[in-house]
Design a protein around this motif. Structure first.
Motif, short mmCIF file in Angstrom:
data_model
loop_
_atom_site.label_atom_id
_atom_site.label_comp_id
_atom_site.label_asym_id
_atom_site.label_seq_id
_atom_site.Cartn_x
_atom_site.Cartn_y
_atom_site.Cartn_z
N ILE A 83 0.84 -1.20 0.00
CA ILE A 83 0.00 0.00 0.00
C ILE A 83 0.87 1.25 0.00
N ASN A 85 0.42 5.82 -0.93
CA ASN A 85 -0.48 6.88 -1.39
C ASN A 85 0.20 7.90 -2.28
N PRO A 87 1.07 9.46 -5.58
CA PRO A 87 0.51 9.29 -6.93
C PRO A 87 1.56 9.22 -8.03
N LYS A 90 4.05 5.54 -7.54
CA LYS A 90 3.37 4.27 -7.78
C LYS A 90 3.63 3.76 -9.20
N LEU A 109 -1.86 -1.51 -3.97
CA LEU A 109 -3.06 -0.74 -3.67
C LEU A 109 -2.67 0.71 -3.47
N SER A 110 -3.37 1.61 -4.15
CA SER A 110 -3.04 3.03 -4.08
C SER A 110 -4.04 3.75 -3.20
N GLY A 111 -3.53 4.43 -2.18
CA GLY A 111 -4.39 5.18 -1.27
C GLY A 111 -3.76 5.30 0.09
N ASN A 112 -4.44 5.97 1.00
CA ASN A 112 -3.92 6.14 2.36
C ASN A 112 -3.99 4.82 3.11
N ASP A 115 -6.93 4.33 5.47
CA ASP A 115 -8.22 4.07 4.84
C ASP A 115 -8.31 2.63 4.33
N ILE A 116 -7.25 2.18 3.69
CA ILE A 116 -7.27 0.83 3.13
C ILE A 116 -7.28 -0.22 4.24
N ASP A 119 -10.71 -0.56 5.56
CA ASP A 119 -11.55 -1.36 4.68
C ASP A 119 -11.27 -2.86 4.86
#
Length: 208
Positions: A83, A85, A87, A90, A109-112, A115-116, A119
């Protein structure tokens, strides 16, 4: 030859892409530093030692540590989820992982991370044999409880840069987060922890 040079004389990356990544990363200010060769080798060693099949990495960077871990997982049909974040990096990480031939082993997986991970926790099914933390240092204490819920009993949590507190060249704020994290894990009776003084420090925690 000093101790570090002697140690590194025995470390041969299992994928030639790692040497290219390290060469390209020298002197760059637009990326976070890659893990040291001895750290990468140690991560691969732990993957093999524990026969890990499912690993989570927080903080992909440009893919150096992911490739060390991925090469080890490939030998035992394991998978890595990583993971990040950023941009921009990546795309560089994706190319490095692809060039290493690890597209079938590593899922990006791209994101904070917060947050991931939230989930993943809500899904309530997936647990990992090993979790490697090398993301924003302020996240280590913040994500602590969620990380524990994501590792299997008998699994290992490895946190990088945990000796920042003792390094006068590192911003004091970063050291503060590392010190906070270390105090939390060593006080937690659910874990059996130690610190390995390679790279900028690795804190290993075994979930009992």
């Amino acid at each position: 030859m000093d101790q570090l040079d002697y140690l590194r004389s025995f470390i041969i990356p299992e994928n030639n892409i790692i040497d290219r990544i390290n060469s390209n990363a020298l002197g760059r200010k637009d990326i976070q530093p890659c893990v040291e060769p001895e750290t990468g080798k140690f991560l691969a060693f732990i993957v093999r030692l524990t026969n890990a099949a499912n690993v989570l990495e927080l903080g992909t960077g440009i893919g150096n540590s992911a490739i060390w871990i991925g090469e080890a997982l490939k030998t035992q049909n394991g998978k890595l989820t990583t993971i990040d974040n950023d941009p921009i990096t990546k795309f560089e990480a994706a190319k490095n992982i692809s060039d290493a031939g690890l597209d079938n082993v590593i899922t990006m997986l791209s994101g904070n991370a917060e947050d991931i991970i939230e989930d993943i926790c809500k899904e309530g099914k997936l647990q990992f044999d090993m979790i490697f933390q090398d993301c924003g240092k302020y996240l280590y204490p913040l994500l602590y409880e969620k990380v524990i819920t994501l590792v299997k009993p008998g699994g290992v949590i490895i946190a990088d840069d945990t000796l920042f507190y003792t390094n006068s060249e590192v911003r004091k704020g970063l050291g503060k987060y590392m010190d906070q994290y270390n105090k939390i894990v060593f006080a937690d009776k659910r874990l059996y922890s130690t610190i390995i003084p390679i790279g900028h420090g690795l804190t290993l925690s075994l979930l009992r």
